[in-house]
Design a protein around this motif. Sequence first.
Motif, short mmCIF file in Angstrom:
data_model
loop_
_atom_site.label_atom_id
_atom_site.label_comp_id
_atom_site.label_asym_id
_atom_site.label_seq_id
_atom_site.Cartn_x
_atom_site.Cartn_y
_atom_site.Cartn_z
N CYS A 11 0.86 -1.19 0.00
CA CYS A 11 0.00 0.00 0.00
C CYS A 11 0.89 1.23 0.00
N THR A 12 0.66 2.12 -0.96
CA THR A 12 1.54 3.29 -1.12
C THR A 12 0.92 4.58 -0.59
N GLY A 13 -0.35 4.56 -0.20
CA GLY A 13 -0.96 5.80 0.30
C GLY A 13 -2.45 5.63 0.50
N VAL A 14 -3.06 6.65 1.08
CA VAL A 14 -4.51 6.66 1.33
C VAL A 14 -4.99 8.10 1.29
N ARG A 15 -6.22 8.28 0.85
CA ARG A 15 -6.81 9.61 0.83
C ARG A 15 -8.30 9.50 1.15
N PRO A 52 -3.88 -2.88 16.86
CA PRO A 52 -3.68 -1.83 17.87
C PRO A 52 -2.41 -2.00 18.70
N ALA A 53 -1.87 -3.20 18.81
CA ALA A 53 -0.68 -3.41 19.63
C ALA A 53 0.58 -2.86 18.97
N ARG A 54 0.49 -2.39 17.74
CA ARG A 54 1.68 -1.94 17.01
C ARG A 54 1.97 -0.46 17.16
N GLU A 125 -0.46 7.48 13.75
CA GLU A 125 -0.94 6.60 12.68
C GLU A 125 -1.68 5.40 13.25
N ALA A 126 -2.59 4.88 12.44
CA ALA A 126 -3.33 3.67 12.79
C ALA A 126 -2.68 2.49 12.05
N PRO A 127 -2.15 1.51 12.76
CA PRO A 127 -1.50 0.37 12.10
C PRO A 127 -2.52 -0.59 11.51
N LEU A 128 -2.46 -0.79 10.20
CA LEU A 128 -3.40 -1.65 9.50
C LEU A 128 -2.67 -2.85 8.90
N ARG A 157 0.52 1.99 7.70
CA ARG A 157 0.23 2.86 8.83
C ARG A 157 -0.53 4.09 8.31
N MET A 158 -1.82 4.09 8.54
CA MET A 158 -2.68 5.16 8.02
C MET A 158 -2.64 6.36 8.95
N PRO A 159 -2.32 7.55 8.46
CA PRO A 159 -2.33 8.74 9.32
C PRO A 159 -3.72 8.98 9.91
N ALA A 160 -3.76 9.22 11.22
CA ALA A 160 -5.05 9.50 11.87
C ALA A 160 -5.70 10.74 11.29
N ALA A 161 -4.89 11.68 10.77
CA ALA A 161 -5.43 12.91 10.20
C ALA A 161 -6.30 12.62 8.98
#
Length: 236
Positions: A11-15, A52-54, A125-128, A157-161
């Motif tokens: 995964c290279t990014g998210v929007r 969540p443990a990450r 970040e949220a670890p996915l 790791r998805m940014p929480a923002a």
Amino acid sequence: MTGATDLAFSCTGVRADPYAAGPTLVFRLRITAGAGVRVHALALRCQLRIEPARRSYSAAEADGLADLFGERSRWGSTLLPVQFAQVAVMVPSFTGETETDLVVPCTYDMDIAATRYFNALEEGEAPLLMLFSGTAFTGDGGFRVEPVPWDREASYRMPAAVWREMVEQHFPGCGWLRLPRDLMTELLAFRSRHALASWEATVRALLDGAAPGPPPPPPAPRLGAVLPRVTERTAP
């Protein structure tokens, strides 16, 4: 699987999709089949999990996660993966490597564990973990049908923002609460009876009514009553 295509995923990014009808995240996937390998089509399924443990959490985040994982002292046994979404995508023909969008519809329903987790994050970040399966149609001279191996996965790791941006696009400055129909009917009746102008005023009236009031003042002494000295113990 002898002779199977060695598919790899990242995964290279998210929007956040600003044009979607509801809250939607769009993940960008990179799929690699090997140099010069022809893939006619790829019917891909992806399960997304929160790990969540990450990551570590601030005191305020820990308070927001208490309903999901309990007190921090118990996290060694309760900080387990949380199911986020399961989606499918049809990847068109490519040779060697390609990128595609993975569209993930989301919800702001606080009864959903994943939503409550993302909502509790203040920063970072949220670890996915993305788990892949499906069917690949490959081959240079004709079609060969083969399953996507079940051990294919990718961490991201998805940014929480990005989550907060998505929610703000569809619920600017607001939250969202799902209620049973019979309870909603009672709330409508309460709002009508009290001529309340908005749902905000309705909830505020209920909260104010449920809040404990100030303690009543002590009764005034009756004329001629004998008051106890401060050194005496009053009767129960």
